[in-house]
Scaffold this motif. Structure first.
Motif, PDB file in Angstrom:
ATOM      1  N   ARG A  35      31.189  44.256  54.229  1.00 51.86           N
ATOM      2  CA  ARG A  35      31.027  42.908  53.681  1.00 51.86           C
ATOM      3  C   ARG A  35      32.330  42.473  53.032  1.00 51.86           C
ATOM      4  O   ARG A  35      32.938  43.239  52.287  1.00 51.86           O
ATOM      5  N   ILE A  36      32.738  41.240  53.349  1.00 55.19           N
ATOM      6  CA  ILE A  36      33.932  40.662  52.746  1.00 55.19           C
ATOM      7  C   ILE A  36      33.486  39.539  51.810  1.00 55.19           C
ATOM      8  O   ILE A  36      32.795  38.615  52.243  1.00 55.19           O
ATOM      9  N   PRO A  37      33.844  39.620  50.527  1.00 52.84           N
ATOM     10  CA  PRO A  37      33.459  38.536  49.609  1.00 52.84           C
ATOM     11  C   PRO A  37      33.991  37.188  50.068  1.00 52.84           C
ATOM     12  O   PRO A  37      34.993  37.101  50.784  1.00 52.84           O
ATOM     13  N   ALA A  38      33.302  36.153  49.683  1.00 51.43           N
ATOM     14  CA  ALA A  38      33.648  34.799  50.120  1.00 51.43           C
ATOM     15  C   ALA A  38      35.066  34.441  49.698  1.00 51.43           C
ATOM     16  O   ALA A  38      35.504  34.734  48.574  1.00 51.43           O
ATOM     17  N   ASN A  94      35.687  56.841  46.208  1.00 53.19           N
ATOM     18  CA  ASN A  94      35.729  56.396  44.815  1.00 53.19           C
ATOM     19  C   ASN A  94      35.338  54.925  44.629  1.00 53.19           C
ATOM     20  O   ASN A  94      34.800  54.562  43.570  1.00 53.19           O
ATOM     21  N   LEU A  95      35.594  54.078  45.622  1.00 52.86           N
ATOM     22  CA  LEU A  95      35.347  52.648  45.442  1.00 52.86           C
ATOM     23  C   LEU A  95      34.033  52.157  46.042  1.00 52.86           C
ATOM     24  O   LEU A  95      33.646  51.017  45.776  1.00 52.86           O
ATOM     25  N   ASN A  96      33.346  52.979  46.837  1.00 54.62           N
ATOM     26  CA  ASN A  96      32.098  52.528  47.446  1.00 54.62           C
ATOM     27  C   ASN A  96      31.044  52.284  46.378  1.00 54.62           C
ATOM     28  O   ASN A  96      30.854  53.083  45.458  1.00 54.62           O
ATOM     29  N   ASN A  97      30.347  51.139  46.498  1.00 52.56           N
ATOM     30  CA  ASN A  97      29.285  50.732  45.561  1.00 52.56           C
ATOM     31  C   ASN A  97      29.791  50.581  44.124  1.00 52.56           C
ATOM     32  O   ASN A  97      29.059  50.843  43.158  1.00 52.56           O
ATOM     33  N   THR A  98      31.026  50.146  43.970  1.00 54.49           N
ATOM     34  CA  THR A  98      31.589  49.868  42.641  1.00 54.49           C
ATOM     35  C   THR A  98      32.000  48.398  42.579  1.00 54.49           C
ATOM     36  O   THR A  98      32.215  47.740  43.606  1.00 54.49           O
ATOM     37  N   LEU A  99      32.127  47.896  41.351  1.00 52.87           N
ATOM     38  CA  LEU A  99      32.543  46.519  41.152  1.00 52.87           C
ATOM     39  C   LEU A  99      34.009  46.338  41.529  1.00 52.87           C
ATOM     40  O   LEU A  99      34.829  47.232  41.308  1.00 52.87           O
ATOM     41  N   ILE A 100      34.311  45.170  42.103  1.00 55.85           N
ATOM     42  CA  ILE A 100      35.701  44.887  42.437  1.00 55.85           C
ATOM     43  C   ILE A 100      36.535  44.770  41.168  1.00 55.85           C
ATOM     44  O   ILE A 100      37.671  45.244  41.104  1.00 55.85           O
ATOM     45  N   GLY A 101      35.968  44.159  40.178  1.00 52.61           N
ATOM     46  CA  GLY A 101      36.659  44.070  38.879  1.00 52.61           C
ATOM     47  C   GLY A 101      37.845  43.127  38.917  1.00 52.61           C
ATOM     48  O   GLY A 101      37.814  42.076  39.550  1.00 52.61           O
ATOM     49  N   LYS A 104      38.684  38.726  34.597  1.00 53.01           N
ATOM     50  CA  LYS A 104      37.342  38.197  34.392  1.00 53.01           C
ATOM     51  C   LYS A 104      37.176  36.811  35.015  1.00 53.01           C
ATOM     52  O   LYS A 104      36.070  36.427  35.385  1.00 53.01           O
ATOM     53  N   ARG A 105      38.245  36.084  35.101  1.00 49.57           N
ATOM     54  CA  ARG A 105      38.172  34.754  35.703  1.00 49.57           C
ATOM     55  C   ARG A 105      38.102  34.807  37.228  1.00 49.57           C
ATOM     56  O   ARG A 105      37.826  33.784  37.863  1.00 49.57           O
ATOM     57  N   SER A 106      38.357  35.946  37.784  1.00 45.69           N
ATOM     58  CA  SER A 106      38.347  36.076  39.237  1.00 45.69           C
ATOM     59  C   SER A 106      36.936  35.867  39.785  1.00 45.69           C
ATOM     60  O   SER A 106      35.945  36.327  39.196  1.00 45.69           O
ATOM     61  N   ARG A 107      36.826  35.185  40.915  1.00 39.15           N
ATOM     62  CA  ARG A 107      35.524  34.917  41.524  1.00 39.15           C
ATOM     63  C   ARG A 107      34.899  36.168  42.106  1.00 39.15           C
ATOM     64  O   ARG A 107      33.709  36.187  42.432  1.00 39.15           O
ATOM     65  N   TRP A 108      35.707  37.240  42.253  1.00 41.30           N
ATOM     66  CA  TRP A 108      35.183  38.470  42.852  1.00 41.30           C
ATOM     67  C   TRP A 108      34.983  39.570  41.801  1.00 41.30           C
ATOM     68  O   TRP A 108      34.814  40.735  42.156  1.00 41.30           O
ATOM     69  N   HIS A 109      35.008  39.193  40.532  1.00 38.91           N
ATOM     70  CA  HIS A 109      34.934  40.203  39.471  1.00 38.91           C
ATOM     71  C   HIS A 109      33.633  40.993  39.544  1.00 38.91           C
ATOM     72  O   HIS A 109      33.621  42.221  39.365  1.00 38.91           O
ATOM     73  N   ASP A 110      32.512  40.321  39.825  1.00 35.80           N
ATOM     74  CA  ASP A 110      31.203  40.983  39.836  1.00 35.80           C
ATOM     75  C   ASP A 110      30.723  41.360  41.239  1.00 35.80           C
ATOM     76  O   ASP A 110      29.575  41.755  41.406  1.00 35.80           O
ATOM     77  N   GLU A 111      31.601  41.214  42.221  1.00 39.43           N
ATOM     78  CA  GLU A 111      31.250  41.629  43.582  1.00 39.43           C
ATOM     79  C   GLU A 111      31.326  43.144  43.719  1.00 39.43           C
ATOM     80  O   GLU A 111      32.055  43.825  42.978  1.00 39.43           O
ATOM     81  N   ILE A 112      30.559  43.697  44.676  1.00 40.64           N
ATOM     82  CA  ILE A 112      30.501  45.153  44.884  1.00 40.64           C
ATOM     83  C   ILE A 112      31.089  45.482  46.251  1.00 40.64           C
ATOM     84  O   ILE A 112      30.803  44.807  47.245  1.00 40.64           O
TER      85      ILE A 112
END
Length: 249
Positions: A35-38, A94-101, A104-112
């Protein structure tokens, strides 16, 4: 003393050369992003994953169903090639199923992230898959275009047939004839296909007719023979004066 030092330096150089020869070349590894975030593009992917190791190639599959926005294209999945497969395995683990981070202003901060390491997968395999999908897409387009052409031709033929029928109807009306009567005269009777029982019954009936006709023909031949002999005997008696040949003798 100096000779001893030079000898040690030469031995160290030989060890370094041997270790360089024994060291295996780095093999690339490929990770898969399901999956690629929008609005995330190739540049952002390289910036994010480039901090973990050297990246070779990146490919993101465009979403053909979604419309492109002014901010950028939308992608569905992606492949990232690391020049060292150990780093690729480490990143996937290490990065699978983790938040992109990130910020905080980034639109992908809460994406996994959804990442998987592809064992024994080469970039050539991806090229083959993309070429196959492209060929399948072209074939599907050709099939759809052919179907649309068939439907269009069908409607064109119906339109032309309707024009011809209308012209015939106008001509008949001018001649004082009704178009409905001509249609009734030209109607065809459609008969249903005979069943097996009906076919056998017809065959038996035909055989019986043939047998009766043969029997009648034999009777008729017998009657003809009798009438022939009767006529010959009558003619013979007339010319002989009522006496047979034996009596004359």
């Amino acid at each position: 003393m100096e000779e001893k030092q030079t000898h040690e330096d030469e031995s160290l150089d030989q060890i370094v050369k041997i270790t360089k020869k024994k060291r295996k070349p780095q093999e690339p590894g490929v990770i898969y992003l399901s999956r690629i975030p929008a609005l995330m593009n190739v540049k952002t992917i390289k910036d994010i994953f480039g901090q973990y190791g050297e990246i070779g190639k990146v490919f993101l599959q465009p979403n053909e169903k979604a419309a492109n926005t002014k901010r950028g294209r939308i992608f569905t999945e992606g492949w990232i090639e690391f020049l060292d497969k150990k780093i690729a395995k480490r990143v996937a683990t290490n990065l699978n199923n983790t938040l992109i981070g990130g910020k905080k202003r980034s639109r992908w901060h809460d994406e996994i992230w959804n990442i998987k390491y592809l064992h024994r997968f080469k970039w050539a395999h991806l090229n083959e898959r993309l070429a196959y999908e492209k060929a399948v897409h072209k074939q599907r387009l050709r099939t759809e275009i052919a179907q649309v052409k068939r439907v269009a031709n069908y409607h064109i033929q119906n339109a032309e047939r309707g024009k011809k029928m209308k012209a015939i109807e106008d001509r008949k009306r001018k001649q004082g004839k009704s178009f409905e009567e001509d249609e009734k005269e030209g109607d065809y009777e459609i008969t249903q296909r005979e069943t097996e029982e009906e076919t056998m019954a017809k065959k038996r009936k035909l055989d019986s007719v043939v047998e009766t006709s043969k029997g009648g023909r034999k009777k008729k031949e017998g009657l003809n023979k009798k009438s022939f002999f009767a006529r010959t005997s009558l003619i013979k008696s007339i010319f002989s004066g009522g006496h047979d040949d034996d009596d004359e003798d």
